[in-house]
Design a protein around this motif. Sequence first.
Motif, PDB file in Angstrom:
ATOM      1  N   ILE A  98     -20.693  11.506  23.384  1.00 45.47           N
ATOM      2  CA  ILE A  98     -21.377  11.836  24.637  1.00 45.47           C
ATOM      3  C   ILE A  98     -22.091  10.608  25.193  1.00 45.47           C
ATOM      4  CG2 ILE A  98     -23.224  13.250  25.643  1.00 45.47           C
ATOM      5  CD1 ILE A  98     -22.498  15.402  23.535  1.00 45.47           C
ATOM      6  N   ALA A  99     -22.647   9.794  24.285  1.00 44.48           N
ATOM      7  CA  ALA A  99     -23.256   8.497  24.648  1.00 44.48           C
ATOM      8  C   ALA A  99     -24.279   8.630  25.764  1.00 44.48           C
ATOM      9  CB  ALA A  99     -22.176   7.481  25.015  1.00 44.48           C
ATOM     10  N   ALA A 100     -25.201   9.568  25.593  1.00 46.30           N
ATOM     11  CA  ALA A 100     -26.234   9.793  26.604  1.00 46.30           C
ATOM     12  C   ALA A 100     -27.467   8.939  26.329  1.00 46.30           C
ATOM     13  CB  ALA A 100     -26.631  11.269  26.622  1.00 46.30           C
ATOM     14  N   GLN A 101     -28.161   8.576  27.378  1.00 40.95           N
ATOM     15  CA  GLN A 101     -29.469   7.933  27.275  1.00 40.95           C
ATOM     16  C   GLN A 101     -30.486   9.039  27.541  1.00 40.95           C
ATOM     17  OE1 GLN A 101     -32.359   6.877  27.555  1.00 40.95           O
ATOM     18  NE2 GLN A 101     -32.616   4.833  28.394  1.00 40.95           N
ATOM     19  N   CYS A 102     -31.171   9.446  26.488  1.00 37.85           N
ATOM     20  CA  CYS A 102     -31.972  10.674  26.542  1.00 37.85           C
ATOM     21  C   CYS A 102     -33.443  10.402  26.845  1.00 37.85           C
ATOM     22  CB  CYS A 102     -31.823  11.437  25.222  1.00 37.85           C
ATOM     23  SG  CYS A 102     -30.106  11.809  24.810  1.00 37.85           S
ATOM     24  N   MET A 103     -33.688   9.542  27.822  1.00 40.03           N
ATOM     25  CA  MET A 103     -35.069   9.146  28.092  1.00 40.03           C
ATOM     26  C   MET A 103     -35.851  10.220  28.839  1.00 40.03           C
ATOM     27  SD  MET A 103     -34.359   6.266  31.001  1.00 40.03           S
ATOM     28  CE  MET A 103     -33.294   6.596  32.415  1.00 40.03           C
ATOM     29  N   LEU A 104     -35.191  11.005  29.668  1.00 39.54           N
ATOM     30  CA  LEU A 104     -35.843  11.996  30.505  1.00 39.54           C
ATOM     31  C   LEU A 104     -35.172  13.354  30.333  1.00 39.54           C
ATOM     32  CD1 LEU A 104     -35.916   9.968  33.865  1.00 39.54           C
ATOM     33  CD2 LEU A 104     -37.734  10.068  32.149  1.00 39.54           C
ATOM     34  N   TRP A 105     -35.890  14.408  30.729  1.00 42.01           N
ATOM     35  CA  TRP A 105     -35.268  15.726  30.722  1.00 42.01           C
ATOM     36  C   TRP A 105     -34.033  15.739  31.601  1.00 42.01           C
ATOM     37  CZ3 TRP A 105     -34.032  19.183  34.525  1.00 42.01           C
ATOM     38  CH2 TRP A 105     -33.621  20.447  34.105  1.00 42.01           C
ATOM     39  N   GLU A 113     -34.491  19.691  25.209  1.00 46.65           N
ATOM     40  CA  GLU A 113     -34.921  21.021  24.791  1.00 46.65           C
ATOM     41  C   GLU A 113     -34.547  21.309  23.338  1.00 46.65           C
ATOM     42  OE1 GLU A 113     -33.937  23.956  27.781  1.00 46.65           O
ATOM     43  OE2 GLU A 113     -34.706  22.644  29.378  1.00 46.65           O
ATOM     44  N   MET A 114     -33.440  20.727  22.866  1.00 43.57           N
ATOM     45  CA  MET A 114     -33.110  20.872  21.449  1.00 43.57           C
ATOM     46  C   MET A 114     -34.120  20.110  20.588  1.00 43.57           C
ATOM     47  SD  MET A 114     -29.539  20.253  19.407  1.00 43.57           S
ATOM     48  CE  MET A 114     -28.727  21.600  20.257  1.00 43.57           C
ATOM     49  N   GLU A 115     -34.591  18.967  21.065  1.00 49.10           N
ATOM     50  CA  GLU A 115     -35.618  18.232  20.326  1.00 49.10           C
ATOM     51  C   GLU A 115     -36.879  19.074  20.188  1.00 49.10           C
ATOM     52  OE1 GLU A 115     -37.903  13.887  20.405  1.00 49.10           O
ATOM     53  OE2 GLU A 115     -35.974  14.177  21.415  1.00 49.10           O
ATOM     54  N   THR A 116     -37.276  19.736  21.272  1.00 49.36           N
ATOM     55  CA  THR A 116     -38.443  20.622  21.217  1.00 49.36           C
ATOM     56  C   THR A 116     -38.259  21.700  20.159  1.00 49.36           C
ATOM     57  OG1 THR A 116     -38.918  20.252  23.565  1.00 49.36           O
ATOM     58  CG2 THR A 116     -39.850  22.227  22.555  1.00 49.36           C
ATOM     59  N   ARG A 117     -37.074  22.314  20.146  1.00 48.90           N
ATOM     60  CA  ARG A 117     -36.839  23.413  19.211  1.00 48.90           C
ATOM     61  C   ARG A 117     -36.714  22.912  17.773  1.00 48.90           C
ATOM     62  NH1 ARG A 117     -38.524  27.435  20.421  1.00 48.90           N
ATOM     63  NH2 ARG A 117     -37.096  28.207  22.010  1.00 48.90           N
ATOM     64  N   MET A 118     -36.019  21.780  17.546  1.00 47.60           N
ATOM     65  CA  MET A 118     -35.840  21.296  16.176  1.00 47.60           C
ATOM     66  C   MET A 118     -37.167  20.837  15.568  1.00 47.60           C
ATOM     67  SD  MET A 118     -32.801  21.897  15.333  1.00 47.60           S
ATOM     68  CE  MET A 118     -32.974  23.325  16.414  1.00 47.60           C
ATOM     69  N   GLY A 343     -35.707   4.016  26.175  1.00 49.10           N
ATOM     70  CA  GLY A 343     -34.403   4.545  25.783  1.00 49.10           C
ATOM     71  C   GLY A 343     -34.494   5.381  24.520  1.00 49.10           C
ATOM     72  N   ARG A 344     -33.743   6.495  24.488  1.00 49.58           N
ATOM     73  CA  ARG A 344     -33.817   7.413  23.344  1.00 49.58           C
ATOM     74  C   ARG A 344     -32.438   7.955  23.034  1.00 49.58           C
ATOM     75  NH1 ARG A 344     -36.549  11.665  22.805  1.00 49.58           N
ATOM     76  NH2 ARG A 344     -37.783  10.976  21.048  1.00 49.58           N
ATOM     77  N   ARG A 345     -32.171   8.134  21.737  1.00 47.47           N
ATOM     78  CA  ARG A 345     -30.917   8.724  21.276  1.00 47.47           C
ATOM     79  C   ARG A 345     -31.078  10.239  21.119  1.00 47.47           C
ATOM     80  NH1 ARG A 345     -29.298   7.786  16.484  1.00 47.47           N
ATOM     81  NH2 ARG A 345     -27.091   7.844  16.983  1.00 47.47           N
ATOM     82  N   PHE A 346     -29.953  10.935  21.047  1.00 47.87           N
ATOM     83  CA  PHE A 346     -29.926  12.387  20.882  1.00 47.87           C
ATOM     84  C   PHE A 346     -30.020  12.684  19.380  1.00 47.87           C
ATOM     85  CE2 PHE A 346     -27.211  16.386  22.127  1.00 47.87           C
ATOM     86  CZ  PHE A 346     -28.232  17.209  21.699  1.00 47.87           C
ATOM     87  N   ARG A 347     -31.215  12.514  18.808  1.00 45.68           N
ATOM     88  CA  ARG A 347     -31.378  12.650  17.361  1.00 45.68           C
ATOM     89  C   ARG A 347     -31.480  14.105  16.906  1.00 45.68           C
ATOM     90  NH1 ARG A 347     -34.774   8.130  18.670  1.00 45.68           N
ATOM     91  NH2 ARG A 347     -33.912   6.204  17.786  1.00 45.68           N
ATOM     92  N   ALA A 348     -31.832  15.001  17.802  1.00 47.67           N
ATOM     93  CA  ALA A 348     -32.047  16.389  17.395  1.00 47.67           C
ATOM     94  C   ALA A 348     -30.750  17.084  16.984  1.00 47.67           C
ATOM     95  CB  ALA A 348     -32.710  17.167  18.532  1.00 47.67           C
ATOM     96  N   LEU A 349     -29.612  16.606  17.482  1.00 48.14           N
ATOM     97  CA  LEU A 349     -28.354  17.308  17.201  1.00 48.14           C
ATOM     98  C   LEU A 349     -28.038  17.330  15.712  1.00 48.14           C
ATOM     99  CD1 LEU A 349     -26.034  18.761  18.741  1.00 48.14           C
ATOM    100  CD2 LEU A 349     -24.734  16.628  18.498  1.00 48.14           C
ATOM    101  N   LYS A 350     -28.305  16.214  15.004  1.00 47.20           N
ATOM    102  CA  LYS A 350     -27.985  16.194  13.574  1.00 47.20           C
ATOM    103  C   LYS A 350     -28.900  17.120  12.787  1.00 47.20           C
ATOM    104  CE  LYS A 350     -30.199  11.672  13.461  1.00 47.20           C
ATOM    105  NZ  LYS A 350     -29.830  10.257  13.521  1.00 47.20           N
ATOM    106  N   LEU A 351     -30.139  17.316  13.249  1.00 47.55           N
ATOM    107  CA  LEU A 351     -31.009  18.293  12.596  1.00 47.55           C
ATOM    108  C   LEU A 351     -30.475  19.705  12.787  1.00 47.55           C
ATOM    109  CD1 LEU A 351     -34.598  16.975  13.399  1.00 47.55           C
ATOM    110  CD2 LEU A 351     -33.513  17.102  11.150  1.00 47.55           C
ATOM    111  N   TRP A 352     -29.999  19.988  13.977  1.00 47.12           N
ATOM    112  CA  TRP A 352     -29.435  21.309  14.276  1.00 47.12           C
ATOM    113  C   TRP A 352     -28.248  21.604  13.376  1.00 47.12           C
ATOM    114  CZ3 TRP A 352     -25.710  23.007  18.552  1.00 47.12           C
ATOM    115  CH2 TRP A 352     -25.858  24.362  18.834  1.00 47.12           C
ATOM    116  N   PHE A 353     -27.336  20.637  13.273  1.00 43.86           N
ATOM    117  CA  PHE A 353     -26.166  20.801  12.405  1.00 43.86           C
ATOM    118  C   PHE A 353     -26.583  20.933  10.942  1.00 43.86           C
ATOM    119  CE2 PHE A 353     -21.998  19.414  14.565  1.00 43.86           C
ATOM    120  CZ  PHE A 353     -22.397  19.889  15.812  1.00 43.86           C
TER     121      PHE A 353
END
Length: 467
Positions: A98-105, A113-118, A343-353
């Motif tokens: 996906i290669a997203a830059q997750c700096m903002l909502w 929102e996944m970061e908030t939940r994880m 700049g921020r990575r999508f780190r919450a996805l690996k916690l979800w998995f």
Amino acid sequence: MQMSEYREWARRLVDWTVDYYAGLRDRPVRSPARPGDTLSQLPDMPPEDGESMTDIFADFERIVPDGMTHWQHPRFFAYFPANTTPPSLLAEQLVSAIAAQCMLWQTSPAATEMETRMVDWMRQALGLPDGLRGVIHDSASSATLAAVLTMRERALDWVGIKSGAAGQPQPRIYASAQTHSSIDKAVWIAGIGQDNLVKIETDGNWAMKPEALAAQIRADRAAGYLPAGIVACTGGTSIGACDRIDAIMDIAEAEDLYVHVDAAWAGSAMICEEQRGHWRGVERADSIVFNPHKWLGAQFDCSIQFLKSPEHQVRTLGLRPDYLETLGQDEVVNYSEWTVPLGRRFRALKLWFLIRSYGLDGLRTRIRNHIAWAEMAEAQIAALPGFRITSTCRFSLFSFRWEPEGLDGDAASQALLEAINDDGRTYLTQTKHQDEFVIRFQVGQFDTTRADVETAVRVIAEIAARV
């Protein structure tokens, strides 16, 4: 490379990965490479023309694996682990795709929102109270820097971020000598200075003495310093020391000081309710950091900072120029305002998995096994002739020395450690404890087994007999 080629190579890389993990026990844990070995195999100049992936991958196989220390090796008992797991690996592949830059909502609504939940899932898993919020950093070093900057600005009433800290009262930070070197680095970067990180005397259990802390704060105020905050330790890197957080919080609340708890490694153990006595009182802290990438199996990097009042850190670090506004959405959370990097990575996805794949009970079983096997190893090493346990097992970490009759214990222990690591069947590291050279033994690699721990003890005994 075209996407059609990517599909073929991605499949080949998955096959390589599975084979790599299957063969890890046959590899030496620590790389046998010498300084310059890899450099000498890399051309001095970059290529002018593109090369085939066949050639590139062949060179990877020839150069890289043997030049790496294998952190996922099940007999890696050095440092602390930097684990990964198959579901975490898969999540990271999707994040890379996906290669997203997750700096903002608005640049990544699902990631935000996944970061908030994880973060809240992990809050519940660790038994922390409702109301704590948090953010995912790359490492505990970044979280600690954010906390120290917040301590400085809170103490200076946020004057520092506007007009600079020069000419203001000198902030002071308090910690024990058992805290990680990242606290030292944070005070450097924050402009507080090493001389103003005050290391407080510890007791016989290597915890910060509350009475010594209180006395130092009083003395500093009388001398014109500005006490700003305290860094408490749960599971120190050297020998696993734990500060008495309840007692520290009594002092901090009386003195109106900000408290950051560094539980980077041992925080993961708090998913096991029986371990929570080690950080009794932590719910009163302003900031807590722990690293799921160390002991829980989330791929590096993934560090969670919990915050009692996020607005203090956002006021310190938040910056929202016009070009980063989310038009029509004033109330969204932008986690880049909680951290140093934009700049921020999508780190919450690996916690979800990870959490969904193993469940909290599966993760608890692993941690409880690691603690039990470490205690077993401690008892077995204590029974070996010439060996002395220098710090007892805390969580899954203990330390020891080899003191054969007639030999200097420092020199003998160092020679033993070098021989163990050169042997390749296991990997240990050292620390200084009570001015002695000691060997650390920590159990935490995700796929290690009881047999791997027993093998490590057997290797230690065998090499000591030979050395």
